[in-house]
Design a protein around this motif. Structure first.
Motif, short mmCIF file in Angstrom:
data_model
loop_
_atom_site.label_atom_id
_atom_site.label_comp_id
_atom_site.label_asym_id
_atom_site.label_seq_id
_atom_site.Cartn_x
_atom_site.Cartn_y
_atom_site.Cartn_z
N VAL A 1 -7.67 -128.71 17.39
CA VAL A 1 -8.50 -129.52 17.73
C VAL A 1 -8.54 -131.20 16.19
O VAL A 1 -8.34 -129.93 14.85
CB VAL A 1 -10.06 -129.11 17.82
CG1 VAL A 1 -9.89 -127.67 16.64
CG2 VAL A 1 -10.79 -129.86 17.37
N GLY A 2 -8.69 -131.61 16.58
CA GLY A 2 -7.32 -132.61 15.21
C GLY A 2 -6.63 -131.49 14.46
O GLY A 2 -5.66 -131.23 15.40
N LEU B 1 -6.92 -123.65 15.72
CA LEU B 1 -8.73 -122.39 15.95
C LEU B 1 -8.06 -121.30 17.07
O LEU B 1 -7.55 -122.13 18.59
CB LEU B 1 -9.94 -123.01 16.80
CG LEU B 1 -10.80 -124.49 15.90
CD1 LEU B 1 -11.57 -125.26 16.10
CD2 LEU B 1 -11.17 -123.25 13.99
N LEU B 2 -8.18 -119.99 16.52
CA LEU B 2 -7.51 -119.76 17.54
C LEU B 2 -8.89 -119.25 18.50
O LEU B 2 -10.17 -119.31 18.50
CB LEU B 2 -7.76 -117.83 16.95
CG LEU B 2 -7.24 -116.77 17.20
CD1 LEU B 2 -5.99 -117.31 16.84
CD2 LEU B 2 -7.74 -115.18 16.52
N ASN B 3 -8.10 -119.78 19.78
CA ASN B 3 -8.49 -119.42 20.98
C ASN B 3 -8.79 -118.09 21.75
O ASN B 3 -8.34 -116.84 20.78
CB ASN B 3 -7.97 -120.43 21.86
CG ASN B 3 -6.34 -120.16 22.49
OD1 ASN B 3 -6.26 -118.30 22.43
ND2 ASN B 3 -5.74 -121.10 22.60
N GLU B 4 -9.43 -117.95 22.93
CA GLU B 4 -9.35 -116.34 23.75
C GLU B 4 -8.10 -115.15 23.04
O GLU B 4 -8.22 -114.64 22.76
CB GLU B 4 -10.16 -116.58 25.22
CG GLU B 4 -10.91 -115.12 25.79
CD GLU B 4 -11.02 -115.59 26.72
OE1 GLU B 4 -10.95 -114.48 26.56
OE2 GLU B 4 -11.53 -117.31 27.32
N ALA B 5 -7.21 -116.14 24.06
CA ALA B 5 -5.94 -115.99 24.03
C ALA B 5 -5.11 -115.20 22.72
O ALA B 5 -5.06 -113.75 22.41
CB ALA B 5 -4.85 -116.27 24.82
N GLY B 6 -5.97 -115.68 21.81
CA GLY B 6 -5.10 -115.70 20.12
C GLY B 6 -6.10 -114.60 19.50
O GLY B 6 -5.18 -113.67 19.05
N SER B 7 -7.04 -114.63 19.94
CA SER B 7 -7.96 -113.77 19.80
C SER B 7 -7.76 -111.89 20.44
O SER B 7 -7.83 -111.46 19.53
CB SER B 7 -9.48 -113.87 20.25
OG SER B 7 -10.44 -114.97 19.51
N ALA B 8 -7.32 -112.72 21.68
CA ALA B 8 -7.16 -110.81 22.27
C ALA B 8 -5.18 -110.60 21.66
O ALA B 8 -5.43 -109.06 21.52
CB ALA B 8 -6.71 -111.25 23.49
N LEU B 9 -4.40 -111.16 20.84
CA LEU B 9 -3.34 -111.05 20.50
C LEU B 9 -3.52 -110.08 19.33
O LEU B 9 -2.94 -109.92 18.76
CB LEU B 9 -2.95 -111.77 20.48
CG LEU B 9 -1.04 -111.50 20.25
CD1 LEU B 9 -0.15 -110.87 21.08
CD2 LEU B 9 0.40 -113.42 20.00
N LEU B 10 -4.05 -110.61 18.24
CA LEU B 10 -4.55 -110.14 16.48
C LEU B 10 -4.50 -109.55 17.00
O LEU B 10 -3.54 -108.58 15.64
CB LEU B 10 -5.17 -111.54 16.22
CG LEU B 10 -5.40 -111.78 14.66
CD1 LEU B 10 -4.37 -111.74 14.21
CD2 LEU B 10 -7.07 -111.80 13.83
N PRO B 11 -6.01 -108.52 17.04
CA PRO B 11 -5.80 -107.05 16.81
C PRO B 11 -4.00 -106.42 17.11
O PRO B 11 -3.44 -105.57 16.23
CB PRO B 11 -6.80 -106.80 17.81
CG PRO B 11 -7.36 -107.62 18.00
CD PRO B 11 -6.56 -109.29 18.11
N ARG B 12 -3.72 -107.06 18.07
CA ARG B 12 -2.83 -106.45 18.66
C ARG B 12 -1.43 -106.29 17.48
O ARG B 12 -0.40 -105.76 17.79
CB ARG B 12 -2.29 -106.70 20.15
CG ARG B 12 -3.43 -105.70 21.37
CD ARG B 12 -3.34 -107.25 22.74
NE ARG B 12 -4.00 -106.50 23.24
CZ ARG B 12 -4.78 -105.52 24.38
NH1 ARG B 12 -3.45 -104.03 24.21
NH2 ARG B 12 -4.91 -104.95 25.14
N ALA B 13 -1.28 -107.16 17.39
CA ALA B 13 -0.07 -108.12 16.83
C ALA B 13 0.16 -107.66 15.48
O ALA B 13 0.61 -106.63 14.94
CB ALA B 13 0.19 -109.40 17.01
N HIS B 14 -1.32 -107.42 14.88
CA HIS B 14 -1.65 -106.65 13.82
C HIS B 14 -1.17 -105.21 13.66
O HIS B 14 -0.43 -105.00 12.61
CB HIS B 14 -2.29 -107.10 13.16
CG HIS B 14 -3.10 -106.70 11.50
ND1 HIS B 14 -3.57 -106.18 11.08
CD2 HIS B 14 -2.86 -108.05 10.59
CE1 HIS B 14 -3.57 -105.68 9.58
NE2 HIS B 14 -4.02 -107.60 9.56
#
Lengths: 305, 305
Positions: B54-55, B59-72
């Motif tokens: 956006v501009g 901004l972390l979207n839904e898929a990103g939010s789902a991936l972040l904990p697992r990737a971490h």
DNA sequence: ATCCCCGTATCATTTTTATTGATGCCAAAC
DNA sequence: GTTTGGCATCAATAAAAATGATACGGGGAT
């Protein structure tokens, strides 16, 4: 600070499971030097050897054993990442299941039926071998889970009871013993027994039973239950076999069960898993499916809940 | 089938935590284009965007939010691998802790003391900010754990009660109110209050208390508890401060606590952790250390167990 | 509305890294 | 003692990633 790469872990896991650099290389579609170098680099970074080089063989040492479950888990989690984003997609992966002879041949449906129909996109690999070999492969992560008959006592292996199995003594319907209502141990003098090979759990239990009977008149040893069944039908002798293996022949009237109530031929079938194995959604799903499906008597009826 | 590389995950996590490709690049010591390309490649392989562009903001979207904990988690497990082989070696890693103003300044010892002495090789980073900022950073994985005063109600944040804190109203010993044994609300007419800035949890609780008192004669707003303490000592007014912040001044006789039993100035201090954050040995160890050390009433005395 | 600034995406080049095929080396089998 | 089978090492090549420069595009300011 050099970081560990997934390729190195993959190479390490492959070498640990296959027991050789060469087989590992072809298992993960890499050249032999690549695997050798990856492994060497991994050991260099960790500052210690993962294998003991004894002769031309690689034996997983203590450090390697500690690393194997963790490395395996990291790789599996890494592979799960893409799937975790598709909301309702079926997992879709690989599941390596091992089964002993009896289970693999006659209880496949009961063991896999519920799971494969619920997860059509999962590639299931079934390996059939004797209990000892299955456990060994589970132990070195070559198999995800095993289903065996014998009692397993290995510190790294977790044993989950699955269901009970029973051996029965069977013979041709026209066999002298098959005509009698009640039998005693002494009636088994002068009969010819047909057995499985050494190392088979069925063979071991049969021998325990035979110890309570008069010495056999003759022995015949065959490698497969199916072969033994055919031999009994052909009148070559009598045998002690899993009842699930001869159900069809009994129904067809080609075999008859002898009433050997004085023998205890029950045994437990169990699932074996490595204790430190990471239980991903696939493996966990399979274990759950066996626990929920096991109590059901037949596969034809479906429970509502 | 191209595999996800740790570098890509590292780039993704860095972008998610910092909120910008540029800052992520300098955080993981890479060039900006490298991070941009790694992220693009990751999104290409996953077949979906992880961020909403956006501009000029990501901004972390839904898929990103789902991936972040697992990737971490994958990255952390990967980093833990070498340490898991040294039998009794101390973990030795990084722990990023956030604390609100009061906790960070006056309860550091109690919060970190037991842990840092037990794990000398761990690099502890303490970030001090207000509750809202701490929670936001915990939420985007920039901080491993936070310790805050306010009540947090975010679905992804787990709140673990730590200990209770109390605010007290204090004044110079020669202040008219400090000489009286018992006080009532009406005694607080015509006093000058010194407060923390807006957004502070201490300020919020103080204002709640002030609502039950007569209107203040004057207000003075300072950004730090320590500054307020000095102002009260200098006779500029009275203040409502955490008792832990003025303990030394009380002991030195420079301040006196007013007996405001009619006000309830207790509050709960809590640890906040992301619910899906992987609890590695370091983080888990820290959480455990706070649970075992918290019940101790004071910092001066050490419990034997 | 237009210009400017800030940050991200893209491009070609260079540098680094990994993979390959060939070879050396060692231990076990005959 | 010779042969075989398998792991480690080496130089060359192929692939991938990092870099610096640059193009693009959205906000904010004038």
């Amino acid at each position: 600070m050099p970081n560990i790469s997934p390729r190195q872990l993959e190479a390490f896991v492959a070498v640990a499971t296959t027991g050789s650099v060469g087989r590992a290389a072809q298992a993960i579609h890499l050249s032999q030097p690549a695997v050798s170098m990856a492994l060497a680099e991994l050991e260099r970074m960790l500052g210690q050897a993962l294998f003991d080089r004894v002769g031309r063989r690689l034996l997983l040492n203590e450090a390697g054993s500690a690393l194997l479950p963790r490395a395996h888990e990291v790789l599996e989690r890494l592979r799960e990442l893409p799937a975790s984003l598709a909301p309702s997609a079926a997992p879709g992966g690989q599941l390596h299941i091992g089964a002993s002879n009896t289970v693999g041949n006659y209880l496949v449906g009961e063991l896999l039926g519920g799971f494969v129909s619920a997860h059509p996109q999962v590639a299931v690999h079934l390996t059939i071998a004797n209990t000892e070999q299955i456990v060994a492969q589970v132990n070195r992560f070559a198999l995800d889970v095993g289903c065996v008959e014998g009692a397993v006592t290995h510190p790294d292996i977790e044993v989950l009871p699955w269901r009970q199995d029973r051996l029965v003594v069977c013979a041709r319907p026209d066999h002298p013993l098959a005509r009698r209502r009640r039998l005693a141990a002494r009636d088994f003098r002068e009969v010819r027994w047909i057995l499985r090979e050494h190392g088979s759990a069925t063979r071991a239990l049969t021998e325990r039973a035979l110890a309570a009977l008069p010495p056999a008149a003759g022995l015949l040893e065959l490698g497969q239950s199916e072969a033994i069944k055919q031999a009994v039908i052909a009148g070559l002798g009598i045998a002690c076999l899993p009842e699930v293996a001869i159900a069809d022949a009994l129904a067809a009237g080609k075999l008859r069960v002898l009433s050997t109530a004085f023998l205890d031929l029950r045994r437990n079938l169990s699932l074996v898993v490595h204790r430190k194995r990471y239980r991903g959604p696939l493996l966990q799903g399979f274990l759950d499916s066996t626990r929920s499906a096991a109590p059901a008597p037949r596969g034809g009826r479906r429970s509502t809940a």
